[in-house]
Design a protein around this motif. Structure first.
Motif, PDB file in Angstrom:
ATOM      1  N   PHE A 107       8.140  14.882  -4.473  1.00  0.00           N
ATOM      2  CA  PHE A 107       8.568  13.583  -4.993  1.00  0.00           C
ATOM      3  C   PHE A 107       8.867  13.770  -6.480  1.00  0.00           C
ATOM      4  O   PHE A 107       8.032  13.474  -7.333  1.00  0.00           O
ATOM      5  N   PRO A 108      10.063  14.331  -6.799  1.00  0.00           N
ATOM      6  CA  PRO A 108      10.375  14.601  -8.200  1.00  0.00           C
ATOM      7  C   PRO A 108      10.540  13.316  -9.009  1.00  0.00           C
ATOM      8  O   PRO A 108      11.199  12.369  -8.567  1.00  0.00           O
ATOM      9  N   VAL A 109       9.922  13.296 -10.183  1.00  0.00           N
ATOM     10  CA  VAL A 109      10.046  12.153 -11.089  1.00  0.00           C
ATOM     11  C   VAL A 109      11.361  12.276 -11.849  1.00  0.00           C
ATOM     12  O   VAL A 109      11.589  13.256 -12.564  1.00  0.00           O
ATOM     13  N   LEU A 110      12.232  11.296 -11.689  1.00  0.00           N
ATOM     14  CA  LEU A 110      13.535  11.302 -12.352  1.00  0.00           C
ATOM     15  C   LEU A 110      13.532  10.490 -13.633  1.00  0.00           C
ATOM     16  O   LEU A 110      14.414  10.664 -14.487  1.00  0.00           O
ATOM     17  N   PHE A 111      12.542   9.605 -13.765  1.00  0.00           N
ATOM     18  CA  PHE A 111      12.506   8.711 -14.935  1.00  0.00           C
ATOM     19  C   PHE A 111      11.123   8.758 -15.573  1.00  0.00           C
ATOM     20  O   PHE A 111      10.316   7.837 -15.419  1.00  0.00           O
ATOM     21  N   PRO A 169       0.807  -1.236   0.000  1.00  0.00           N
ATOM     22  CA  PRO A 169       0.000   0.000   0.000  1.00  0.00           C
ATOM     23  C   PRO A 169       0.836   1.281   0.000  1.00  0.00           C
ATOM     24  O   PRO A 169       0.429   2.284  -0.594  1.00  0.00           O
ATOM     25  N   ASP A 170       2.004   1.255   0.655  1.00  0.00           N
ATOM     26  CA  ASP A 170       2.832   2.464   0.759  1.00  0.00           C
ATOM     27  C   ASP A 170       4.053   2.433  -0.154  1.00  0.00           C
ATOM     28  O   ASP A 170       4.984   3.222   0.018  1.00  0.00           O
ATOM     29  N   CYS A 171       4.033   1.538  -1.121  1.00  0.00           N
ATOM     30  CA  CYS A 171       5.174   1.418  -2.042  1.00  0.00           C
ATOM     31  C   CYS A 171       4.668   0.925  -3.388  1.00  0.00           C
ATOM     32  O   CYS A 171       4.933  -0.195  -3.805  1.00  0.00           O
ATOM     33  N   GLN A 172       3.918   1.808  -4.050  1.00  0.00           N
ATOM     34  CA  GLN A 172       3.243   1.438  -5.287  1.00  0.00           C
ATOM     35  C   GLN A 172       4.089   1.756  -6.514  1.00  0.00           C
ATOM     36  O   GLN A 172       4.819   2.747  -6.541  1.00  0.00           O
ATOM     37  N   PRO A 173       4.031   0.928  -7.551  1.00  0.00           N
ATOM     38  CA  PRO A 173       4.686   1.266  -8.809  1.00  0.00           C
ATOM     39  C   PRO A 173       4.006   2.487  -9.432  1.00  0.00           C
ATOM     40  O   PRO A 173       2.839   2.738  -9.132  1.00  0.00           O
ATOM     41  N   PRO A 174       4.706   3.293 -10.269  1.00  0.00           N
ATOM     42  CA  PRO A 174       6.035   2.973 -10.810  1.00  0.00           C
ATOM     43  C   PRO A 174       7.191   3.403  -9.917  1.00  0.00           C
ATOM     44  O   PRO A 174       8.321   3.005 -10.147  1.00  0.00           O
ATOM     45  N   HIS A 175       6.983   4.259  -8.926  1.00  0.00           N
ATOM     46  CA  HIS A 175       8.035   4.712  -8.018  1.00  0.00           C
ATOM     47  C   HIS A 175       9.276   5.152  -8.808  1.00  0.00           C
ATOM     48  O   HIS A 175      10.373   4.598  -8.654  1.00  0.00           O
ATOM     49  N   ASP A 176       9.106   6.163  -9.613  1.00  0.00           N
ATOM     50  CA  ASP A 176      10.144   6.590 -10.553  1.00  0.00           C
ATOM     51  C   ASP A 176      10.862   7.864 -10.108  1.00  0.00           C
ATOM     52  O   ASP A 176      11.333   8.652 -10.928  1.00  0.00           O
ATOM     53  N   GLY A 177      10.936   8.087  -8.782  1.00  0.00           N
ATOM     54  CA  GLY A 177      11.607   9.285  -8.296  1.00  0.00           C
ATOM     55  C   GLY A 177      12.168   9.098  -6.901  1.00  0.00           C
ATOM     56  O   GLY A 177      12.408   7.960  -6.459  1.00  0.00           O
ATOM     57  N   ILE A 178      12.382  10.210  -6.208  1.00  0.00           N
ATOM     58  CA  ILE A 178      12.905  10.201  -4.835  1.00  0.00           C
ATOM     59  C   ILE A 178      12.017  11.077  -3.962  1.00  0.00           C
ATOM     60  O   ILE A 178      11.352  11.993  -4.454  1.00  0.00           O
ATOM     61  N   SER A 179      12.012  10.800  -2.662  1.00  0.00           N
ATOM     62  CA  SER A 179      11.308  11.670  -1.714  1.00  0.00           C
ATOM     63  C   SER A 179      12.254  12.776  -1.262  1.00  0.00           C
ATOM     64  O   SER A 179      13.428  12.524  -0.985  1.00  0.00           O
ATOM     65  N   VAL A 180      11.739  14.007  -1.187  1.00  0.00           N
ATOM     66  CA  VAL A 180      12.506  15.136  -0.666  1.00  0.00           C
ATOM     67  C   VAL A 180      11.862  15.575   0.641  1.00  0.00           C
ATOM     68  O   VAL A 180      10.695  15.970   0.674  1.00  0.00           O
ATOM     69  N   ILE A 181      12.629  15.490   1.734  1.00  0.00           N
ATOM     70  CA  ILE A 181      12.143  15.891   3.058  1.00  0.00           C
ATOM     71  C   ILE A 181      12.798  17.219   3.441  1.00  0.00           C
ATOM     72  O   ILE A 181      13.994  17.422   3.217  1.00  0.00           O
ATOM     73  N   ASN A 217      13.542  20.843  -6.077  1.00  0.00           N
ATOM     74  CA  ASN A 217      13.161  20.447  -7.438  1.00  0.00           C
ATOM     75  C   ASN A 217      14.400  20.142  -8.270  1.00  0.00           C
ATOM     76  O   ASN A 217      14.785  20.915  -9.142  1.00  0.00           O
ATOM     77  N   PRO A 218      15.086  19.003  -7.999  1.00  0.00           N
ATOM     78  CA  PRO A 218      16.270  18.659  -8.782  1.00  0.00           C
ATOM     79  C   PRO A 218      15.931  18.483 -10.262  1.00  0.00           C
ATOM     80  O   PRO A 218      14.830  18.039 -10.605  1.00  0.00           O
ATOM     81  N   LEU A 251      22.797   8.999 -13.159  1.00  0.00           N
ATOM     82  CA  LEU A 251      22.252  10.333 -13.417  1.00  0.00           C
ATOM     83  C   LEU A 251      23.241  11.423 -13.039  1.00  0.00           C
ATOM     84  O   LEU A 251      24.025  11.284 -12.096  1.00  0.00           O
ATOM     85  N   LEU A 252      23.163  12.543 -13.749  1.00  0.00           N
ATOM     86  CA  LEU A 252      23.799  13.800 -13.364  1.00  0.00           C
ATOM     87  C   LEU A 252      22.688  14.825 -13.304  1.00  0.00           C
ATOM     88  O   LEU A 252      21.914  14.962 -14.260  1.00  0.00           O
ATOM     89  N   PHE A 253      22.546  15.525 -12.158  1.00  0.00           N
ATOM     90  CA  PHE A 253      21.465  16.503 -12.105  1.00  0.00           C
ATOM     91  C   PHE A 253      21.828  17.719 -11.275  1.00  0.00           C
ATOM     92  O   PHE A 253      22.742  17.699 -10.446  1.00  0.00           O
ATOM     93  N   SER A 254      21.115  18.797 -11.557  1.00  0.00           N
ATOM     94  CA  SER A 254      21.316  20.071 -10.878  1.00  0.00           C
ATOM     95  C   SER A 254      20.448  20.139  -9.632  1.00  0.00           C
ATOM     96  O   SER A 254      19.288  19.721  -9.643  1.00  0.00           O
ATOM     97  N   ILE A 255      21.015  20.703  -8.542  1.00  0.00           N
ATOM     98  CA  ILE A 255      20.243  20.894  -7.308  1.00  0.00           C
ATOM     99  C   ILE A 255      20.243  22.376  -6.919  1.00  0.00           C
ATOM    100  O   ILE A 255      20.204  22.708  -5.730  1.00  0.00           O
TER     101      ILE A 255
END
Length: 496
Positions: A249-253, A222-234, A303-304, A294-298
């Motif tokens: 929860f920015p989508v990286l893919f 229930p707390d880990c649903q697909p596609p889960h294509d990003g990371i959590s930002v706290i 919002n990476p 990945l290479l990304f800007s922060i």
């Protein structure tokens, strides 16, 4: 000229003691309110081997090709200063963080704080019992952050395992106040999708942003649903950590990432990230995300923004971690082939799998690209009963050189030079022989980091090690002093 060998251990081409007194663990109650492929919730896995494999391992020991069971060997430029065995926390030792004269050591059962003001005799300051793999650990100011990546009955330090299929189960980030190192206090908990396998801090003056990496969703969780294509930002307010909360929860893919098999056999399907390293002074991050690098800007930490993405569908199985060089024109990605549970430093696997991939960063700004240059893998032979694979390491800060110390599980600790991206070479090592010859056992250094003149290693089974490195190529690093080090938040060593 420094000899690399002070033991009978021989190289071959691959493929074509000081214990600190322990204090009783502090059992902490909760504050305010499925991890694969790494080792599981409890002790190190043991996998049986055939009689032929056992005989081969024993023959390699007799011949001097590999060290004897638990025998310590090292290059002549490394001195083993201390070992502190496990004490109250019996789980697997994991990552390390540093602040002033303290080292913070993660363990599947909680964390331990060492006073390292005398590196030859580390002293245990406190141990905190708080089970929940893998307890990846970081510190910033008076706050300590701990990842929980196993499904628990609640967010307390007295929780028990509970199936991820139950909605009430909890996984995520825990926050402690460490203003009193002898008595850390649990102050906050934040649940995150699919838990927190690892995390990375982006510290600011008033707030600490935490990038939470997790993966392996399922329609049954229930707390880990697909596609889960990003990371959590706290976002964690320093003056009110109890208000910590997920802010994005920015989508990286957006395309779903690497599909894995059958399109790319032997490659992990991307369902999130395993680990992220940031270089805040450059507003840059590198993500090791299962089947993708990945290479990304922060520049905007909430919002990476993705700059470039690469795959290696020939030799990389699982993009595990990343390390920038200091001039930010290279990044080293590691491949955790076998998930930290298999013997991969042998002739059968060869020199390009379960290795580091060295990439140059070319171009400027948002047009930068990752360009592959070479692989690096230790060529010291390991028995087929030894779990060995590229794992966590850090830069050794020397101007004009790209040097790194790195953990290789039972391959030990490696010091290597990648100044020439195309011709990396090992310049020092420390390792123990097999834990046993009758089974494949997960053991050896999980992390090996350089901090204020010494190498500190957290051995999964054997405890906390301190090494001294004396080498003309690395000696200038002894003059570099830091107040704090979380390796996944790389500091600006020079020009500060």
């Amino acid at each position: 000229m420094i000899s690399l060998h002070t033991s009978p251990v021989r190289r071959r081409r691959l493929g074509v003691a000081t214990a600190a007194a322990g204090l009783l663990a502090t059992l902490l109650m909760a504050g305010p309110a499925a991890a694969t492929p790494d080792p599981g919730d409890r002790g190190a896995a043991r996998t049986g081997v055939s009689a032929a494999q056992e005989a081969e391992a024993e023959a390699a020991i007799r011949s001097g090709e590999v060290p004897g069971v638990d025998e310590i060997v090292h290059s002549s430029n490394i001195t083993h200063l201390a070992n502190v065995p496990k004490d109250a926390l019996k789980g697997l030792n994991t990552d390390l963080a540093f602040q002033g004269k303290y080292a913070f050591a993660g363990n599947y059962d909680g964390f331990r704080i060492f006073d390292i003001s005398n590196p030859r005799s580390p002293r245990t300051v406190s141990q905190v019992l708080c089970p929940g793999s893998q307890n990846d650990i970081s510190v910033s100011g008076n706050l300590l952050f701990l990842s929980t990546d196993s499904s628990r009955s609640d967010n307390s330090c007295t929780s028990t395992t509970q199936p991820a299929t139950e909605k009430s189960s909890w996984e995520g980030m825990k926050v402690f106040d460490i203003s009193d190192k002898r008595n850390p206090k649990y102050v906050a908990a934040v649940e995150t999708a699919c838990g927190s396998h690892t995390h990375t801090l982006v510290p600011e003056r008033k707030n600490v942003y935490v990038y939470v990496s997790s993966y392996s969703p399922s329609a049954t969780f229930p707390d880990c649903q697909p596609p889960h294509d990003g990371i959590s930002v706290i976002k964690v307010p320093r003056n009110a950590p109890e208000k910590a909360a997920v802010v994005n929860f920015p989508v990286l893919f957006p395309d779903g990432g690497n599909p894995g098999a059958p399109d790319n056999p032997g490659v992990s399907r991307t369902t999130g990230c395993h680990d992220i390293t940031v270089l805040p002074s450059k507003d840059l991050a590198a993500g090791a995300c299962m089947g993708d690098g990945l290479l990304f800007s922060i520049k905007d930490p909430e919002n990476p923004k993705i700059i470039d993405r690469v795959q290696d569908n020939v030799n990389f199985a699982f993009w595990h971690s990343a390390t920038f060089n200091q001039t930010t024109d290279k990044v080293v990605f590691t491949d955790e082939l076998g998930g930290g549970g298999a013997a991969t430093c042998n002739e059968e696997i060869g020199p390009k799998r379960g290795a580091n991939g060295i990439y140059d960063i070319v171009g400027r700004g948002d047009h930068r690209k990752l360009v592959f240059r070479s692989y690096f893998k230790i060529d010291r032979p390991q028995a087929d009963t030894e779990v060995c694979v590229a794992h966590n390491g850090s830069i050794i800060p020397v101007k004009g050189r790209d040097l790194m110390v790195q953990a290789w599980y039972q391959g030990g600790v490696s010091v290597w030079d990648f100044t020439d991206s195309s011709k990396p070479e090992e310049i020092g090592y420390f390792e123990r022989g097999p834990v046993t010859t009758d089974a494949v056992t997960t053991a050896g250094p999980w992390s090996a980091y350089y901090y204020n003149g010494y190498i500190y290693s957290n051995d999964i089974a054997k405890g906390f090690d301190v090494l001294k490195l004396d080498d003309r190529r690395t000696d200038p690093a002894k003059r570099v002093r830091l107040d704090e080090l979380n390796v996944q938040t790389q500091p600006e060593y020079f020009g500060r």
